[in-house]
Design a protein around this motif. Sequence first.
Motif, PDB file in Angstrom:
ATOM      1  N   LEU A  17       0.863  -1.174   0.000  1.00 32.40           N
ATOM      2  CA  LEU A  17       0.000   0.000   0.000  1.00 32.40           C
ATOM      3  C   LEU A  17       0.902   1.226   0.000  1.00 32.40           C
ATOM      4  O   LEU A  17       1.626   1.468   0.963  1.00 32.40           O
ATOM      5  N   SER A  18       0.861   1.982  -1.102  1.00 34.91           N
ATOM      6  CA  SER A  18       1.787   3.089  -1.296  1.00 34.91           C
ATOM      7  C   SER A  18       1.042   4.377  -1.624  1.00 34.91           C
ATOM      8  O   SER A  18      -0.075   4.344  -2.145  1.00 34.91           O
ATOM      9  N   ASN A  19       1.691   5.511  -1.344  1.00 36.78           N
ATOM     10  CA  ASN A  19       1.175   6.797  -1.805  1.00 36.78           C
ATOM     11  C   ASN A  19       1.643   7.103  -3.228  1.00 36.78           C
ATOM     12  O   ASN A  19       1.257   8.122  -3.793  1.00 36.78           O
ATOM     13  N   LYS A  20       2.494   6.250  -3.794  1.00 30.70           N
ATOM     14  CA  LYS A  20       2.848   6.379  -5.204  1.00 30.70           C
ATOM     15  C   LYS A  20       1.592   6.115  -6.036  1.00 30.70           C
ATOM     16  O   LYS A  20       0.763   5.298  -5.650  1.00 30.70           O
ATOM     17  N   PHE A  21       1.449   6.778  -7.177  1.00 31.67           N
ATOM     18  CA  PHE A  21       0.225   6.582  -7.940  1.00 31.67           C
ATOM     19  C   PHE A  21       0.101   5.120  -8.377  1.00 31.67           C
ATOM     20  O   PHE A  21       1.082   4.412  -8.570  1.00 31.67           O
ATOM     21  N   ASP A  22      -1.140   4.687  -8.500  1.00 33.61           N
ATOM     22  CA  ASP A  22      -1.454   3.266  -8.563  1.00 33.61           C
ATOM     23  C   ASP A  22      -0.741   2.531  -9.696  1.00 33.61           C
ATOM     24  O   ASP A  22      -0.182   1.452  -9.482  1.00 33.61           O
ATOM     25  N   ALA A  23      -0.755   3.094 -10.900  1.00 31.25           N
ATOM     26  CA  ALA A  23      -0.153   2.400 -12.044  1.00 31.25           C
ATOM     27  C   ALA A  23       1.337   2.171 -11.831  1.00 31.25           C
ATOM     28  O   ALA A  23       1.866   1.097 -12.144  1.00 31.25           O
ATOM     29  N   ALA A  24       2.023   3.168 -11.291  1.00 27.91           N
ATOM     30  CA  ALA A  24       3.462   3.042 -11.061  1.00 27.91           C
ATOM     31  C   ALA A  24       3.751   2.034  -9.957  1.00 27.91           C
ATOM     32  O   ALA A  24       4.718   1.264 -10.035  1.00 27.91           O
ATOM     33  N   THR A  25       2.924   2.015  -8.916  1.00 28.35           N
ATOM     34  CA  THR A  25       3.111   1.059  -7.827  1.00 28.35           C
ATOM     35  C   THR A  25       2.983  -0.370  -8.338  1.00 28.35           C
ATOM     36  O   THR A  25       3.808  -1.234  -8.035  1.00 28.35           O
ATOM     37  N   LYS A  26       1.956  -0.615  -9.113  1.00 25.11           N
ATOM     38  CA  LYS A  26       1.749  -1.954  -9.672  1.00 25.11           C
ATOM     39  C   LYS A  26       2.897  -2.332 -10.613  1.00 25.11           C
ATOM     40  O   LYS A  26       3.356  -3.490 -10.628  1.00 25.11           O
ATOM     41  N   ASP A  27       3.372  -1.374 -11.386  1.00 28.30           N
ATOM     42  CA  ASP A  27       4.449  -1.631 -12.341  1.00 28.30           C
ATOM     43  C   ASP A  27       5.729  -2.074 -11.635  1.00 28.30           C
ATOM     44  O   ASP A  27       6.309  -3.112 -11.972  1.00 28.30           O
ATOM     45  N   VAL A  28       6.170  -1.304 -10.637  1.00 27.57           N
ATOM     46  CA  VAL A  28       7.443  -1.642  -9.991  1.00 27.57           C
ATOM     47  C   VAL A  28       7.337  -2.928  -9.186  1.00 27.57           C
ATOM     48  O   VAL A  28       8.294  -3.709  -9.131  1.00 27.57           O
ATOM     49  N   CYS A  29       6.184  -3.174  -8.575  1.00 31.59           N
ATOM     50  CA  CYS A  29       6.045  -4.412  -7.800  1.00 31.59           C
ATOM     51  C   CYS A  29       6.063  -5.636  -8.706  1.00 31.59           C
ATOM     52  O   CYS A  29       6.657  -6.666  -8.364  1.00 31.59           O
ATOM     53  N   GLU A  30       5.440  -5.532  -9.872  1.00 25.50           N
ATOM     54  CA  GLU A  30       5.443  -6.643 -10.810  1.00 25.50           C
ATOM     55  C   GLU A  30       6.838  -6.880 -11.383  1.00 25.50           C
ATOM     56  O   GLU A  30       7.259  -8.015 -11.584  1.00 25.50           O
ATOM     57  N   ARG A  31       7.571  -5.805 -11.627  1.00 22.19           N
ATOM     58  CA  ARG A  31       8.913  -5.925 -12.207  1.00 22.19           C
ATOM     59  C   ARG A  31       9.903  -6.526 -11.221  1.00 22.19           C
ATOM     60  O   ARG A  31      10.711  -7.392 -11.573  1.00 22.19           O
ATOM     61  N   PHE A  32       9.872  -6.042  -9.981  1.00 26.32           N
ATOM     62  CA  PHE A  32      10.897  -6.440  -9.022  1.00 26.32           C
ATOM     63  C   PHE A  32      10.471  -7.586  -8.098  1.00 26.32           C
ATOM     64  O   PHE A  32      11.330  -8.285  -7.560  1.00 26.32           O
ATOM     65  N   PHE A  33       9.166  -7.762  -7.899  1.00 25.72           N
ATOM     66  CA  PHE A  33       8.692  -8.801  -6.976  1.00 25.72           C
ATOM     67  C   PHE A  33       7.555  -9.607  -7.604  1.00 25.72           C
ATOM     68  O   PHE A  33       6.457  -9.686  -7.042  1.00 25.72           O
TER      69      PHE A  33
ATOM     70  N   ALA B 279       3.717   5.440   9.963  1.00 27.18           N
ATOM     71  CA  ALA B 279       3.424   5.195  11.373  1.00 27.18           C
ATOM     72  C   ALA B 279       2.010   5.652  11.719  1.00 27.18           C
ATOM     73  O   ALA B 279       1.276   4.975  12.450  1.00 27.18           O
ATOM     74  N   GLN B 280       1.618   6.789  11.157  1.00 23.02           N
ATOM     75  CA  GLN B 280       0.294   7.344  11.454  1.00 23.02           C
ATOM     76  C   GLN B 280      -0.830   6.503  10.865  1.00 23.02           C
ATOM     77  O   GLN B 280      -1.862   6.307  11.499  1.00 23.02           O
ATOM     78  N   VAL B 281      -0.635   5.992   9.628  1.00 23.89           N
ATOM     79  CA  VAL B 281      -1.723   5.224   9.027  1.00 23.89           C
ATOM     80  C   VAL B 281      -1.945   3.915   9.789  1.00 23.89           C
ATOM     81  O   VAL B 281      -3.086   3.456   9.930  1.00 23.89           O
TER      82      VAL B 281
ATOM     83  N   ASN C 208      -4.763   8.538   5.742  1.00 21.64           N
ATOM     84  CA  ASN C 208      -6.143   8.065   5.732  1.00 21.64           C
ATOM     85  C   ASN C 208      -6.108   6.535   5.797  1.00 21.64           C
ATOM     86  O   ASN C 208      -5.471   5.894   4.958  1.00 21.64           O
ATOM     87  N   PRO C 209      -6.803   5.921   6.759  1.00 21.64           N
ATOM     88  CA  PRO C 209      -6.672   4.472   6.958  1.00 21.64           C
ATOM     89  C   PRO C 209      -7.536   3.623   6.030  1.00 21.64           C
ATOM     90  O   PRO C 209      -7.453   2.395   6.060  1.00 21.64           O
ATOM     91  N   ARG C 210      -8.353   4.259   5.188  1.00 22.68           N
ATOM     92  CA  ARG C 210      -9.306   3.490   4.386  1.00 22.68           C
ATOM     93  C   ARG C 210      -8.620   2.459   3.488  1.00 22.68           C
ATOM     94  O   ARG C 210      -9.054   1.317   3.385  1.00 22.68           O
ATOM     95  N   GLY C 211      -7.534   2.871   2.842  1.00 20.05           N
ATOM     96  CA  GLY C 211      -6.825   1.955   1.956  1.00 20.05           C
ATOM     97  C   GLY C 211      -6.196   0.795   2.713  1.00 20.05           C
ATOM     98  O   GLY C 211      -6.198  -0.350   2.242  1.00 20.05           O
ATOM     99  N   LEU C 212      -5.653   1.083   3.889  1.00 18.07           N
ATOM    100  CA  LEU C 212      -5.026   0.026   4.679  1.00 18.07           C
ATOM    101  C   LEU C 212      -6.073  -0.951   5.202  1.00 18.07           C
ATOM    102  O   LEU C 212      -5.884  -2.176   5.142  1.00 18.07           O
ATOM    103  N   LEU C 213      -7.187  -0.435   5.694  1.00 19.73           N
ATOM    104  CA  LEU C 213      -8.246  -1.322   6.187  1.00 19.73           C
ATOM    105  C   LEU C 213      -8.809  -2.176   5.053  1.00 19.73           C
ATOM    106  O   LEU C 213      -9.096  -3.369   5.248  1.00 19.73           O
ATOM    107  N   ARG C 214      -8.933  -1.591   3.874  1.00 16.21           N
ATOM    108  CA  ARG C 214      -9.402  -2.367   2.714  1.00 16.21           C
ATOM    109  C   ARG C 214      -8.412  -3.465   2.359  1.00 16.21           C
ATOM    110  O   ARG C 214      -8.805  -4.606   2.085  1.00 16.21           O
ATOM    111  N   THR C 215      -7.118  -3.126   2.377  1.00 18.00           N
ATOM    112  CA  THR C 215      -6.098  -4.114   2.026  1.00 18.00           C
ATOM    113  C   THR C 215      -6.068  -5.260   3.031  1.00 18.00           C
ATOM    114  O   THR C 215      -5.957  -6.436   2.652  1.00 18.00           O
TER     115      THR C 215
END
Length: 214
Positions: free
Chosen positions: A109-125, A172-174, A144-151
């Motif tokens: 769960l990243s604050n990086k924009f979604d397409a880029a996050t998915k791209d780097v995770c697929e490439r490296f992991f 730490a805050q999220v 905002n905890p909504r994304g973390l709670l959803r994940t």
Amino acid sequence: MSYNAFIFDCDGTILDTLPDLVALTNGVLRELGYPEHTASEIKSYVGGGAARLIEQATPESATAEQNAAALKRWRESYPEYGIRLTRPYEGIPEALQALKAEGVRLAVLSNKFDAATKDVCERFFPDIFGIVHGESEDIPRKPNPRGLLRTIDELGATKETAIYVGDSSVDAQVAQNAGCLGVCVSWGYNPVEELLAAGAAKIISSPDELLTLL
């Protein structure tokens, strides 16, 4: 407590993306006629998402419209600059594989924009993370905890059995806002003192320590 799900921040936690972020950001600033920044300055802008990075990188005199145009150009330029200099932190791939072998459910769960996050995770992991989310209309920026709670829910875990791992005060805050254990890493982009002040429950200094959290 037994933990069965680990959710990770991306930049500064599992991947050192700073060299590419510096090249991309300064390239866009140069193109738009704005002053460039040092790597240290751009490092201090990371963690709040692309829009926040651009707001801090552009001159104070820049209008909201100019910042929106700069952000648009930044996102358009991302494929050009790509991830040529990005690398996983030493020990991270092995630690993630070991966690997966233990049956731990893994997500990003990243604050990086979604397409880029998915791209780097697929490439490296590839085949490591069951869920990958970046900032989007459905996933608001941390803390905002909504994304973390959803994940956590998508992983089939609960806030009591999930750990969020990051490298910033926002991370730490999220974790606090979501009610799960928040662990911060010392190898990222922010000083340990700042992480502790933000309420990090635990600081780890090596990827090997991820396994001890189990």
